[in-house]
Every structure is written in C-alpha cells, then in structure tokens.
Design a protein around this motif. Structure first.
Motif, PDB file in Angstrom:
ATOM      1  N   VAL A 160       6.856 -31.641 103.548  1.00 49.43           N
ATOM      2  CA  VAL A 160       5.732 -32.092 104.295  1.00 49.43           C
ATOM      3  C   VAL A 160       6.575 -33.266 104.979  1.00 49.43           C
ATOM      4  O   VAL A 160       6.211 -33.643 106.353  1.00 49.43           O
ATOM      5  N   GLY A 161       7.107 -33.987 104.387  1.00 48.60           N
ATOM      6  CA  GLY A 161       7.692 -35.379 104.976  1.00 48.60           C
ATOM      7  C   GLY A 161       8.722 -35.067 106.010  1.00 48.60           C
ATOM      8  O   GLY A 161       8.617 -35.889 107.064  1.00 48.60           O
ATOM      9  N   ILE A 162       9.361 -33.890 105.745  1.00 47.64           N
ATOM     10  CA  ILE A 162      10.342 -33.533 106.604  1.00 47.64           C
ATOM     11  C   ILE A 162       9.648 -32.996 107.813  1.00 47.64           C
ATOM     12  O   ILE A 162      10.070 -33.545 108.888  1.00 47.64           O
ATOM     13  N   LEU A 163       8.541 -32.367 107.632  1.00 51.35           N
ATOM     14  CA  LEU A 163       7.817 -31.739 108.841  1.00 51.35           C
ATOM     15  C   LEU A 163       7.035 -32.833 109.625  1.00 51.35           C
ATOM     16  O   LEU A 163       7.266 -32.842 110.857  1.00 51.35           O
ATOM     17  N   ALA A 164       6.530 -33.945 109.126  1.00 54.53           N
ATOM     18  CA  ALA A 164       6.022 -34.854 109.773  1.00 54.53           C
ATOM     19  C   ALA A 164       6.890 -35.750 110.378  1.00 54.53           C
ATOM     20  O   ALA A 164       6.687 -36.045 111.533  1.00 54.53           O
ATOM     21  N   ASN A 165       8.145 -35.743 109.929  1.00 51.71           N
ATOM     22  CA  ASN A 165       9.413 -36.422 110.647  1.00 51.71           C
ATOM     23  C   ASN A 165       9.708 -35.737 111.955  1.00 51.71           C
ATOM     24  O   ASN A 165       9.957 -36.306 113.114  1.00 51.71           O
TER      25      ASN A 165
END
Lengths: 473, 473
Positions: free
Chosen positions: A27-32
């Motif tokens: 999710v972090g990568i996606l948000a990034n």
C-alpha cells in the motif's frame, strides 16, 4: 512450501503478521506511485503483493463456507481421506479481477488528465508520436483501454463458466467448448478494435505467399483454437496436489521473463507496449497463484477446481493474443501439448477411458504408481490398437503387461503423469509435482531459446518492427 | 401467463415450435441487417428475441441440473411444498451477457471499416462532426466502446457476486455491499474515460452555486450510492412468485419508453446517443426477463435467486449512469424507495426482524395475509417505538393488535407487500403480484410525467443541450 499443519480456518499469528506487513508495504508503494509519475509497472507489482495477501487470507477464511455450500472433495492419494474445500480457484479469480479493475487508472492515467482538463471534452486525443517517443511506454493511448477491458471481460466469462462447471460437473465433451464461449469478448473486441489478421511468412515460403499473408477470418479461427486449447490443456494435466498451479506459475514466469527481455533491450523495442500490457496481467496472476499454491501444495488443504485451470489458461491466451505472441505461448505449452496428444487414444475412445486417470496411490508404500486400464481375455484391443499399444510399450511410452498367451492384462493410462511414473518409478506425490514442474521449466526455457535464437533462421527479424500496432503473430 | 402444468424439464411440442419460429424470424432479421446499413436497433431487437428463446429453453432444460447441484428451494406459499430450482437468474444473466457481447460489432461497425481499411492503422479516427450529423446516431464513436465494455464488466461482476451470494447465503449486512464491489469497473472506467462530474443546478439555487456545479469526487460517491441502492431495493421487494421479475420488467419498460421519447422528438436531440445506448441494454434484458417471468409466475416452477434481483438493479444503474439519467431512475424506483424506508424499523433493529418477512400463506383459504411480528407481555417495544407503532397503526400504515391492557400482541411486518395486504385484505398470490405490478406502473408513469413536465419549472431546459458528451445528470 506447505503451510502449517493447522487445518483451522484462521490465520496463525505469524501468517497474520507477514501478510499484514506485505500489504502495508505494498500500500505504501502504491501510495508513492501517486506522488511521482505514477509508474504503472511498480503499481502493478504492489497490487500483486496485495492480491497475494488477500487471496491467501480469503482461501483460509472461506474454507468452511465452501464445504458448507457443498464445494468439497476427497483427496484420493492420502491415507486419511478427509473432505477439503474444492473450487478455490474461484477465490483467486475474483481477487485477481478486482485487482485488474482497480489497476485501470494507473496505465491510463495520463489520458485522464488530458481528457478531463478540457471539462468533459473527451475529444482531446493523444497523438501517435506521443506514444512512440518514450523509452518505456508506460502510458497507453486511450484506444488500448478497450483491449484491456475485453481481456478482463474474457477472464470474467471464463470464471463464470468455470464456476458453472465446478457446480454442475459438465461432461467433458461439453466442457471442451467452455473456453470457446469465454473468448468471444476477446475476439469481438479484437475484430472491432484491432482487426490485424496478417501473419509473417517464414523466409522459405515468402516467394510464394509474400512477406505478410492476410489470414482474414481464418485468423479468428486460429485465435479461437488457441483459446480452446490453452485452458483445456492445463485442465487435463492435473490430478496431484499442486501440479495445476505450479505448471501455471512456470508458464506465467516464463512469459513474464520473455516480456522482460523486451523491456531490457538496448534499443526501444516497438513491441514494448504489448509486453508491458502482458506484465500487467501476469504479475497479479502470479500473486494469486502463489497464494493458492501455498494451500494446494502437498499435502493439499484445498483443491483448485476446474475454475483455476480454465482461468490460468485464459490469462495466457489473453496476454498472448493481445500481445501478439501466441506462437511463443505454444512453445511454452509443449508438455501440455504432449500430454494432450498422448491422451488422445483414451480421449477418442480407442482405448477404454476410466472416469479418473490420476496416478494410483499405494497405501502400503505411500507412493504414487501409474494407474492402469485393465483388460480381460474377453475384452482385448482390436488388432491395430493392440499393435500400437505393444509398439508404445517397446518405445518406453507405455507400461504394458501381457499374460503368457500374449493377451493384454493391463496398460498404464495415457497421461503425462502416469508416463512419468512409468519412467521414474513410484514417487511420492510432492516429488512427482516437483519433477513435472522442473521439466516444464526446462522445456519452456528451451522453447524461449528456440524462439529467440532460431527464429532468425526462418524469419527476417526477431519481431516485425514497422509500428507497434502492426506487430503480427 | 403461466406455462403448461407439466413440470418436466423438456419443452412441449407447441413451445418448441413457437420458440423455433421466433428464433428463425430473429435470425432472419439479423442476417438482413448485415445486408443493409446494419441498423443496430433492429439487430438489438432481433437478438432480444433470440435471448428470450435461449433463456426460455435453458431455464426448462437446466432445472434438474440445478436441483442436483443443490440450487433448490421450497415455495412456502403453496399447499404442496415441493422443491423447485433456485437461482435461475444466473441463466438469464449468462444468456444476456452473451447477447450483449455478440452485439458489439453492430453499433461499432462503421468504426471497424474505418479502422481496418488502413491495414491495421488504428489511428484513423472518426471526427466529432461525423458523429453529430446523423438524425439517429446509430453508430457510436470508438471511444464509446470502453463505456459499453465497462457496463458489461459491471454486469458480469454482479452476476459472479450474485451467484456467490446464492451459493454461500451471505448475511445481509455484507450482502448490502455486493453491488458496491460490482460497480467498481463502471466507476473506474467512468473516471478514466468520461470524467464529467458536474450537475445542473436548479434555477432557485443558481444565484448561489452557478449554473453547473462540479461535485468532483462526491459525484463518484453519488454514483456508488445509486449502484448500491438500486439492486438492493429490488432484492428486498421480493417474496412472492413473479414480483421480482415483474417489477424489473416494469422499470425496464418505462426506461425504454423514456428512451423512445428522445428518439421520436421533432428535432435531433443531443442525448439520442445515450438513449440508444440505454435501449441496447434494456431490450435484451426484457427478452431474458419475460422468459424468466413465464417460469417464475404463479405457480412458480423456478425461483429467480438474488442473482436476478442484483442483476436487474445493476442493468438499470448501468444505463442510467452511462446515459446520465440516474435521477430519472430514482423516480421510477419510488415503490422500492418507499419499501426500503418503510423497512428501516426492522432493518435497523428498532423492531425485531424475523429471518423471513414474506406474507403468510393461509393454508385454509389459500390466500396470503400479512405476516406478523409477535410481542409478549414481557417483551414490549420501548415507549418511543410503541408510540411510533401506534401512530403508524392510526395512519393505516401498519396493522397493530393490542390486548385489553394496551399491550402489543402483534404488528404486521414492515414490507410493502404486507402493507398492501393490510390495505387490500387477504389476496391470492398472483393477484397480489398483479396489483403490485400495476401500482409500480402507475407510479412510474407519474414519475416520468413529473420528470418531463415539471422539470422545466426548476431547470432551464429538459436536457442540457450543448454537446452530447457533456450532458450532466
């Protein structure tokens, strides 16, 4: 690879922690990716991780629900024959489709900005040069959206029909045509949207047929044949824990590896777009498949059902047809093609075909042996068939047992798994699955080698390279 | 309207003959549209006839298969309680989706010619003037294909999730969100492809908010709410033979009638395109629904299942969102909205809610009576609820029975069907279904009248008419 020995329907603490960490990271990568340029490939990887976690947890949680709804089966190759959930491929399919749908805004994002900044004036189109200029063509032109959607449609259709098959136990003569119905959306949209029906002619034939040959409507017949063959061929190379999923994972990994070759070339390859497209479908598929394999590996906690086999086969069809590399797909399915051709004597009724042909479990040794078709002195094969069976026996392609008078007593069943057991002797179930998987990998790598090294001998170029949109098969 | 009394799974000779004639006529018409200009509306009508025949025959044939697979139920409102097939809406959904997919080349045909005549050069686009010039805009620009496909995707998703619901009997708190998942493809493609999020402001509010107001992301919330409401509202107005299908047919007919108004105006209406689009979805839906109604009408030979209710509701959502008339849809769902609001005391637990609230079958009279919630002297409603129940009783909106001491003995259940029975006395099941259907028709026609006559009082024009693509809700 197998999960913990607990057969309960809840996740262990360490599983919960691992899945939660993976999901959070993804999710972090996606948000990034939202912050930056919105790299679709990275978003796809992150979504694949999320797909793995979702699928893993849902397969565990939904087990009792599936059993309650009657979707259950007994594992014949175990000492303790208890009922385990069947048709878990449906869970994979639903998670996979959800991820593919959520992914849509990533590759098509630039178009949104262009399209909506005009206040609903949707006629702001990106020009073709715009598309061709990038090194990595991460953003797709708007017209690719229809292809993408038709691929999802096709996969949803096969999921619905696969679930129907698992529910209603359709006869195999009818089953065979399930993928034909499911591929209709793909072919129709190909017809409306794309319409390229030419193939490149090998050099030796070019003087007679020209460089390109327009197959016309035959091209659709060809595509339908690939679409019917691929899912069914995976469905019939089945019967032991994990083998349906592991062969699908190998094919998907090899296709992804092949896609990677096009992204890592020194020059911007004209087919990059098609291969990125393919990766967007393959990465989440790998995500859900690994989650399923975890539960389906020996000793299996769940069965995958026909849904998974059809679905996996159709994922390969979709990427290879839309990416214009269906011949490469065929090279990767050589073990499946062998298994199909090898099965024909029983499929077409030349040799009696029992309901199940999976390897026989020897309860004493705990190992799998080739399953057999018994013959009685009254019921012997007709002379040409008998000759053929003996021939196959001599070539080491069949185990044939004759009595003193030369009558057939039994012959091993015509499947690749049984043949492997004839060759390699009794094996434990997981050992057999590993060996088949390794064989699939080796054959597939050889196929790719042939495709990229040998193709130059009979074709002008490795890929036809005028424009992206006219890359033929 | 009911079929012959034979409950076998084969078609009678007259049924076979009728269906065969209908199919032959439709195939003839379809072949004819290929010869001429390829009128999509006529092709759609012909395909709807074929859909009726296919669906009719398949519902009959598949009955025993469904029962064998455990998809069966008992009709509580009959003297002879025998098991009949459940979830036949799934058959409708599959036939419907197949027809919609086969239909794709008709409206998008001209584009094919333009797109493929360039030998795979897909960048030959039709210009906007081209689209706007015709009296009836039968051919759609290529960019509409993505909307069309997203609609099919959305309907396929609801079919998969609906089948899942019928198989696994999901709790209603979770059920409520099934359409939310299914509408994701619609919203995502709307976001990527369309992106119009402005609404027209009523005249009295224009000085404060301007003529158009951009709802932004709230518009997606609004669409999701419509998508959640419509399927669920049809699903809860259920419980007697035929009522789920007949209400859906009424709404579909009224929407089609509304679409017809736009095609028959004296001037080329800018929203014609959207309404043709809508007809292409509604006509085949009517085809499969009439086939289902034939078998589901009193005395029912099959049940429709949640699949049908969700599916029907989602068809309305899809056409109204993509056609930009979701407010019109809401006007046509007034009985459903009333039923939902009326149900809230039980849905939200203010009044105890039994598992089933369908009308009670009186075996002596053979008529349906309102089903009731019993109260005991120990378990009485809290004072504000008691006051509310008595109030509703006085208004004639609830049957309330009190004992001599003023304690509640029983209250009728909070559904429109029970309320109708409170008003109109015990009715036979089919009579109740007819009356509800007539009521739905009358209310719907009134809704359309309001929409077309009264809207001018608060809006500048009946429809916003700058360009087709910017018609807001």
């Amino acid at each position: 690879m197998s999960s913990s020995s607990s057969s309960s329907s809840s996740l262990s603490r360490s599983e919960t922690f691992s899945l939660f960490s993976l999901t959070a990271a993804c999710v972090g990568i996606l948000a990034n990716t939202f912050q930056g340029d919105g790299e679709p490939l990275i978003a796809s990887l992150a979504l694949s991780g999320i797909a793995f976690s979702m699928c893993f947890a849902m397969i565990r949680w939904l087990g009792p629900t599936f059993i309650k709804a009657g979707l259950k089966g007994v594992d014949m190759s175990k000492h303790h024959k208890k009922e385990i959930p069947e048709c878990m491929g449906a869970v994979c399919a639903v998670v996979y489709l959800l991820v593919l749908i959520v992914f849509i805004p990533f590759p098509f994002y630039k178009d949104i900005v262009a399209a909506t900044s005009g206040g609903g004036n949707r006629d702001v189109m990106l020009h073709v040069e715009h598309v061709q200029q990038g090194r990595f063509l991460h953003r797709f032109p708007h017209s690719k959206l229809a292809s993408y959607l038709s691929a999802i449609l096709c996969l949803q259709s096969i999921a619905i029909l696969g679930i129907g098959d698992d529910l209603f136990d359709i006869r195999w003569r009818h089953k065979l045509f399930i993928p034909a119905f499911a591929c209709i959306p793909l072919l129709v949209v190909y017809f409306v949207d794309f319409g390229v029906t030419s193939i490149v002619i090998p050099i030796p034939l070019q003087p007679y047929l020209g460089e390109l040959f327009d197959l016309g409507s035959l091209y659709y017949v060809y595509m339908a044949c690939v679409a019917i063959f691929s899912p069914n061929s995976i469905n019939i190379l089945a019967g032991i824990n994990g083998v349906e999923v592991s062969q699908s994972i190998v094919v998907a990994l090899l296709l992804a590896f092949n896609d990677g070759l096009y992204l890592l070339t020194d020059y911007p390859h004209p087919a990059t777009d098609s291969h990125l497209f393919s990766l967007y479908f393959l990465l989440p598929f790998l995500g859900v498949s690994f989650a399923l394999l975890w539960h389906n590996w020996y000793p299996a906690k769940v069965f995958v059902g026909d849904t998974y086999c059809y679905f996996a086969g159709m994922v390969f069809v979709v990427v290879s047809i839309l990416g214009h590399f269906s011949k490469t797909l065929i090279l990767l399915l050589i073990p499946q093609i062998f298994n199909f051709i090898y099965s024909t004597p029983q499929l077409f009724g030349l040799v009696p075909c029992p309901r199940h042909r999976l390897p026989r479990f020897n309860a004493r040794t705990g190992l799998l042996e080739p399953s057999i078709t018994p013959w009685t002195p009254e019921r012997q094969p007709k002379p040409p068939i008998a000759w053929g069976l003996k021939m196959l026996g001599k070539l080491g392609l069949l185990r044939v047992t004759l009595d003193e008078e030369g009558n057939f007593v039994e012959t091993s069943n015509f499947t690749l798994l049984n043949l492997w057991l004839v060759w390699r002797g009794p094996l434990r179930e997981d050992r057999l699955a590993v060996e088949i998987t390794v064989m699939q990998t080796v054959v597939g790598l050889f196929g790719l080698f042939v495709r990229h090294r040998m193709a130059l001998l009979i074709f002008n170029a490795d890929n036809w390279s005028i424009t992206d949109t006219s890359v033929p098969v």
